[in-house]
Design a protein around this motif. Sequence first.
Motif, short mmCIF file in Angstrom:
data_model
loop_
_atom_site.label_atom_id
_atom_site.label_comp_id
_atom_site.label_asym_id
_atom_site.label_seq_id
_atom_site.Cartn_x
_atom_site.Cartn_y
_atom_site.Cartn_z
N TYR A 106 -28.24 3.73 -10.72
CA TYR A 106 -28.18 4.81 -11.71
C TYR A 106 -27.64 4.36 -13.06
N SER A 107 -27.28 3.09 -13.17
CA SER A 107 -26.77 2.58 -14.45
C SER A 107 -27.90 2.15 -15.37
N VAL A 172 -29.46 3.18 -1.51
CA VAL A 172 -28.58 3.21 -2.69
C VAL A 172 -27.13 3.22 -2.18
N PRO A 173 -26.32 2.24 -2.59
CA PRO A 173 -24.91 2.25 -2.13
C PRO A 173 -24.13 3.36 -2.81
N SER A 174 -22.97 3.69 -2.25
CA SER A 174 -22.11 4.68 -2.89
C SER A 174 -21.50 4.08 -4.15
N GLN A 175 -21.28 4.93 -5.14
CA GLN A 175 -20.63 4.48 -6.37
C GLN A 175 -19.14 4.25 -6.08
N ASP A 211 -21.45 13.19 -1.21
CA ASP A 211 -22.78 12.71 -0.83
C ASP A 211 -23.72 13.90 -0.61
N VAL A 212 -24.94 13.83 -1.17
CA VAL A 212 -25.86 14.97 -1.08
C VAL A 212 -26.36 15.23 0.34
N THR A 213 -26.17 14.27 1.25
CA THR A 213 -26.66 14.48 2.61
C THR A 213 -25.78 15.46 3.39
N ASP A 214 -24.61 15.79 2.86
CA ASP A 214 -23.78 16.83 3.48
C ASP A 214 -24.30 18.18 2.98
N GLU A 261 -24.97 10.67 -4.75
CA GLU A 261 -23.76 11.50 -4.80
C GLU A 261 -23.95 12.49 -5.94
N ALA A 262 -23.67 13.75 -5.65
CA ALA A 262 -23.89 14.80 -6.64
C ALA A 262 -22.87 14.70 -7.77
N SER A 263 -23.14 15.44 -8.84
CA SER A 263 -22.18 15.50 -9.95
C SER A 263 -22.12 16.92 -10.49
N PHE A 264 -21.06 17.21 -11.22
CA PHE A 264 -20.93 18.50 -11.92
C PHE A 264 -20.51 18.18 -13.35
N SER A 265 -21.18 18.83 -14.31
CA SER A 265 -20.86 18.56 -15.72
C SER A 265 -20.63 19.86 -16.46
#
Length: 885
Positions: A106-107, A172-175, A211-214, A261-265
């Motif tokens: 994602y970078s 994709v590994p975890s950040q 993680d989005v899989t949850d 992994e989800a994010s909130f902005s």
Amino acid sequence: MLNRSLSTFMNAFTASDYTMYPFSTQNSTDFQNLLSVYLDAVFFPCLREQDFWQEGWRLENENPTDPNTPLVFKGVVFNEMKGVFSDNERLYAQHLQNKLYPDHTYSVVSGGEPLSIPDLTWEQLKQFHATHYHPSNARFFTYGDLPLEQHLKQIEEDALSKFERINPNTEVPSQPYWTSPREDHVTCSPDVLAPDPARQNTLCVSYLLGDVTDTFEGFTLSLLSSLMISGPNSPFYKALIEPKIGTDFSSVVGYDGSTKEASFSIGLQGMAEEDTERVKQIISTTIDDIIEKGFEEERIEALLHKIEIQMKHQSTSFGLSLASYIASLWNHDGDPVELLQISDSVARFRQALKENPHFLQDKVKQYFKENTHRLTLSMSPDEAYLEKQAKTEEEKLQEKIQALTDSDRKDIYEKGLELLAAQSKTQDASSLPALKVSDIEPTIPITPVHISTAGGVPVQYCEQPTNGLVYFRAMCSLNTLPEDLRLYVPLFCSVITKMGCGPLDYRQQAQQMDLRTGGMSVSTQVIPDSTQLDAYEQAVLLFSSCLERNLPHMFQLWSDIFNSPRLDDEERLKVLVMMSAQELANGISYSGHMYAMTRAGRHLTPAGDLQEAFGGMEQMDHVPGKLLAHHTEMRALYRCAINTTPQKMSDAATQLESFMKEVAGNRKERKPIRSNIIEVRIQQAEYLSCRLDLNFHPCQMKTFFQMPFPVNFVSKSIRTVPFTHEDYASLCILARMMTAKFLHGEIREKGGAYGGGARMGGGGLFSFYSYRDPNSVQTLSAFYKGIDWAKSGQFTQQDIDEAKLAVFAAVDSPVAPADKGMGPFLSGVTDHMKQSHRERLFAVSHKNLVDVAERYLSAGQRTHAAAILGPENETIKKDPSWVFM
């Protein structure tokens, strides 16, 4: 395949970590045809070097036929990505993602950082395809009523059986989690359309979540995000939007589950640089307030009600929406079936809230207050931004050029000629499967509607399997609206349902709308007459939906909006106007071709002129002033429509009758209409009321809008004939055929634009357009060449048949229960008129196409106009026939 199929959708999407190749059709043979082509294209593409030059990037002489012209970068995706990043919102979103997840995939920019694209080689592309676009790394999704066994058999035989399983190693590994928050800053180009030139900064705080899989955690956080930011009752709206520190939330806002992994902005755009610290402080304080106070029960109920409506509402792209909804989670090995069981998540959420009333506050504390993996990113305009970009591109170009030998240069010139020759050849598409025109249904199914009246106003009732929802529409005529007020109508429409009404202030109104309806909207309508070009209807359309049990509440809300809108809250109005202006400014780089077409059409028909006033560039530099005192001008309801189940129809009719009585007292008598406008009635749809403008005179006009981005949006429009004219069908087929057989090659393949073509509009305008285009004058020349090509008749019966298939695919696209029967109501086009048009489409011949090209599109035959939105242009500057805006 667009021209050999009745597809209702065909495309490919690039996300941050997957590519999706979706298509849909209502015809079973067509489904098998498309599946075979998609499997072949995805798993066995040719990927020739020439394709890479055309679609990716290449060095080429500016004029490929002249080796003495300078070498430049060319390529469809290279130009497209330059266009993408000319949009400041998109640029900001990309930086935010790259910097929040800096340690892996994602970078980087999945669509291609424009100046990194010339570092990609053809060999790298082929290697990447071999490992990533392999069945071992693929997931298949089908939706519909065709038997699954046939799909599975075809996928196995055409693709899976031809590969050995590999380990593509694409997880994709975890950040890695930060132990302390980070800050960063980026720059962008100044926005000439910004509502306030002195306030062009953006600031946003972004948090890494789970993680989005949850599935359940994702559901909870998504719901929590809506409670925090959606609508005027949300804490962040109150804290950030209402004080008018910025024009709107930042372009990235809320929950995003599209990455592993989800994010909130949360943040603001359109703010002053000196407010940066203040905004950071407000975000922090608001989070503390939410932890302390939580959310009202009624707001949580309103949100769950919204989910219930979304589950019941049937859209025509339901399958595609499901595929998109599960794609990210499934791509990371989550359980897509669990994700689709939304009712289970709702029940579990209710239970969690019952067991722990502080359930949501605890989540806010965990994910926002105590979260050290958070990024604060600011963005400010830099006057020299575009100059620096151009300089960096020029340096990159020179670096490439300096490494060339004379032999390389000769090679580039020869390859350029080869590509040009390949692009100019007619491609042999005989290996592609195709439907025949005879596969198209000769007649359309008639949608039964019942016309009655309520309170003296015509009402159309249409019984449909709406899954327990009621859909309501009403038209208010604008025929008596004074000319000087028309620019204010779009703004009026955007604010009238958000100002409060009756006993409710705007916060209570928003709450009631969420609790009782599936949304209430008001929009402008410009409806060209189907029989003559200088007649049209101008109206405001009211639209809402609700669950059957909430019908009385929905009508009560409309009644209060009609009878007692709260239009005197100036502070609230300022907030809404500011957000509306920001939205308009942000829309151009996405839809510049639509703005160009609308502008070109304004000088050709009265309906085109009004379209530009309501939704074109004219709205951009218009500062709203006197607006709401004229609410009464716009509340003469003069036709309604209801779509719902047969069981609910009589109840809906009763409710509508009482609503009409409540608003009848406010209906004004029609004023006498000025002498230059004649009321005309369309026989087939008695309740339409059009006006014929005798004072409108079409004229030739060419308009250039200088814009702060490195690509052009170009359009040329020609005044032709209305919908019921015998030549209209031929012009529809001609537009489609010119797009596929001539303009695509000239504008995209040779010109490097992301898209372009021709279309025939319902208002009688034949329009050419290009999208994210590195050229302008060359593209206008391609439009003229397209007309010459059509007049020469150098096309085959196969070309005509393919164009017919493409036109019918659009004509026969599926219609949702909510929209059945809307042709006569919204545009006066009845099923009988559609059937006549259909028969004319079937009958279009080679002679008809040459004839209409000569008669309507030839130079001097018809009035035409052009518009360009794009960067500074010396060639056009020197041409006195262009008007600069």
